[in-house]
Enzyme design. Sequence first.
Site, PDB file in Angstrom:
ATOM      1  N   PRO A   2       0.807  -1.215   0.000  1.00  0.00           N
ATOM      2  CA  PRO A   2       0.000   0.000   0.000  1.00  0.00           C
ATOM      3  C   PRO A   2       0.845   1.271   0.000  1.00  0.00           C
ATOM      4  O   PRO A   2       1.528   1.569   0.966  1.00  0.00           O
ATOM      5  CB  PRO A   2      -0.801  -0.101   1.303  1.00  0.00           C
ATOM      6  CG  PRO A   2      -0.580  -1.474   1.818  1.00  0.00           C
ATOM      7  CD  PRO A   2       0.708  -1.947   1.248  1.00  0.00           C
ATOM      8  N   GLU A   3       0.807   1.961  -1.094  1.00  0.00           N
ATOM      9  CA  GLU A   3       1.377   3.295  -1.167  1.00  0.00           C
ATOM     10  C   GLU A   3       0.194   4.227  -1.395  1.00  0.00           C
ATOM     11  O   GLU A   3      -0.955   3.800  -1.287  1.00  0.00           O
ATOM     12  CB  GLU A   3       2.399   3.378  -2.301  1.00  0.00           C
ATOM     13  CG  GLU A   3       3.560   2.389  -2.113  1.00  0.00           C
ATOM     14  CD  GLU A   3       4.630   2.497  -3.194  1.00  0.00           C
ATOM     15  OE1 GLU A   3       4.770   3.577  -3.781  1.00  0.00           O
ATOM     16  OE2 GLU A   3       5.318   1.493  -3.441  1.00  0.00           O
ATOM     17  N   LYS A  57      -0.219   8.189   3.538  1.00  0.00           N
ATOM     18  CA  LYS A  57      -0.612   6.777   3.463  1.00  0.00           C
ATOM     19  C   LYS A  57      -1.527   6.384   4.615  1.00  0.00           C
ATOM     20  O   LYS A  57      -1.731   5.201   4.875  1.00  0.00           O
ATOM     21  CB  LYS A  57       0.638   5.888   3.469  1.00  0.00           C
ATOM     22  CG  LYS A  57       1.572   6.134   2.288  1.00  0.00           C
ATOM     23  CD  LYS A  57       2.795   5.241   2.367  1.00  0.00           C
ATOM     24  CE  LYS A  57       3.902   5.741   1.455  1.00  0.00           C
ATOM     25  NZ  LYS A  57       5.164   4.998   1.655  1.00  0.00           N
ATOM     26  N   HIS A  91      -4.917 -13.882  10.311  1.00  0.00           N
ATOM     27  CA  HIS A  91      -4.423 -12.511  10.160  1.00  0.00           C
ATOM     28  C   HIS A  91      -5.525 -11.453  10.083  1.00  0.00           C
ATOM     29  O   HIS A  91      -5.249 -10.304   9.776  1.00  0.00           O
ATOM     30  CB  HIS A  91      -3.492 -12.360   8.950  1.00  0.00           C
ATOM     31  CG  HIS A  91      -2.383 -13.352   8.935  1.00  0.00           C
ATOM     32  ND1 HIS A  91      -1.520 -13.520  10.003  1.00  0.00           N
ATOM     33  CD2 HIS A  91      -2.005 -14.263   8.010  1.00  0.00           C
ATOM     34  CE1 HIS A  91      -0.665 -14.475   9.706  1.00  0.00           C
ATOM     35  NE2 HIS A  91      -0.934 -14.948   8.517  1.00  0.00           N
ATOM     36  N   ARG A 110       1.780  -9.327   8.126  1.00  0.00           N
ATOM     37  CA  ARG A 110       3.055  -8.948   8.728  1.00  0.00           C
ATOM     38  C   ARG A 110       2.943  -7.967   9.887  1.00  0.00           C
ATOM     39  O   ARG A 110       3.949  -7.599  10.487  1.00  0.00           O
ATOM     40  CB  ARG A 110       4.000  -8.399   7.660  1.00  0.00           C
ATOM     41  CG  ARG A 110       4.374  -9.507   6.710  1.00  0.00           C
ATOM     42  CD  ARG A 110       5.278  -9.070   5.606  1.00  0.00           C
ATOM     43  NE  ARG A 110       4.981  -9.876   4.435  1.00  0.00           N
ATOM     44  CZ  ARG A 110       5.557  -9.748   3.271  1.00  0.00           C
ATOM     45  NH1 ARG A 110       6.465  -8.828   3.101  1.00  0.00           N
ATOM     46  NH2 ARG A 110       5.231 -10.517   2.272  1.00  0.00           N
ATOM     47  N   ARG A 260      17.019  -0.982   0.282  1.00  0.00           N
ATOM     48  CA  ARG A 260      15.793  -1.122  -0.504  1.00  0.00           C
ATOM     49  C   ARG A 260      16.153  -1.377  -1.969  1.00  0.00           C
ATOM     50  O   ARG A 260      17.068  -0.738  -2.497  1.00  0.00           O
ATOM     51  CB  ARG A 260      14.945   0.153  -0.434  1.00  0.00           C
ATOM     52  CG  ARG A 260      14.325   0.404   0.913  1.00  0.00           C
ATOM     53  CD  ARG A 260      13.169  -0.553   1.145  1.00  0.00           C
ATOM     54  NE  ARG A 260      12.475  -0.260   2.379  1.00  0.00           N
ATOM     55  CZ  ARG A 260      12.807  -0.778   3.559  1.00  0.00           C
ATOM     56  NH1 ARG A 260      13.823  -1.588   3.664  1.00  0.00           N
ATOM     57  NH2 ARG A 260      12.117  -0.475   4.627  1.00  0.00           N
TER      58      ARG A 260
END
Length: 272
Positions: A2-3, A57, A91, A110, A260
């Site tokens: 998600p950006e 975000k 989750h 996560r 990254r």
Amino acid sequence: MPELPEVETTVKALSVILNQKISYVKIHTSKLRFKIPNNIINILRNSKISNLRRIAKFIIIDLDIDYSLVIHLGMSGRLKTVNKNYKRIKHDHFVLYFLSKKILIYHDPRKFGFIDIVKTNELQKQKYIMSLGIDALSPNLTAQMIFEKISKSEVPIKQILLNQKLIAGIGNIYASEILFDSKISPLTLGKDLEISLIMKLINSIRKILKKAIKYGGSSIRDYRSIDGTLGNFQSNFKVYNKEGKIIGKDVVKKIVQYGRSTFYCPKIQNNK
DNA sequence: CACTCTCCCTGAAAGC
DNA sequence: TGCTTTCAGGGAGAGT
């Protein structure tokens, strides 16, 4: 991941819960990136969703009681809605039940995301909101503004794009896509970017993010399925995760910057 | 303050 | 095949 475009798409899709009254709140896992505040259940119960918006975000769900629910999706967070017959899967950490029988589920393998509840008029005081720079899609974003902030920076532009304090909303995937679109090398230092190149960069930021929102908007039809948000985007990536792909006379190369991955075309992205 | 690095977490993919 | 290791990413916090 998600950006900004995925968050924007999610917020739009959440309009189905606008004006709905919450009847029940269930926390399955409170330990996300931060602990979900204990008072969240009492505040949310019986309140009504009055507005939905995005800050960088962050998803902001305003309530009719002067509180706002803040949700950050981290990197694997998803929100999904079902009309009824919800069965919890692994989750699913946080669930809002509405009087209408609609159900909103926060799902995050996560657990890099977080959920907070704050007084709406104190939202801007939260350190995670306060420290944000200008929104990547703000019409007020100008090249001059960025030039002033990076003209002495020894940091490569790829990393600068990820700095939420400067420009908020761009993540690792779109950073590579934006730089490819503007033909700027990710290795270029901030101080070496002329204002004309920054203008080009800003154009690409708007173009790529808006395009992603457009595609996100069309893939969101399948919002109820968890993986729906990302499916259609990937085919639109020009360089991200495309190491070895041939583009014109160039080949997509993968490098690592600040831990990254960065994907780019060394010949095409030569700042000319 | 500005910058760099590590860590949180899990599942997918690569490695053996 | 199946077990083990590596990698991915957003951003806080520690360290420099």
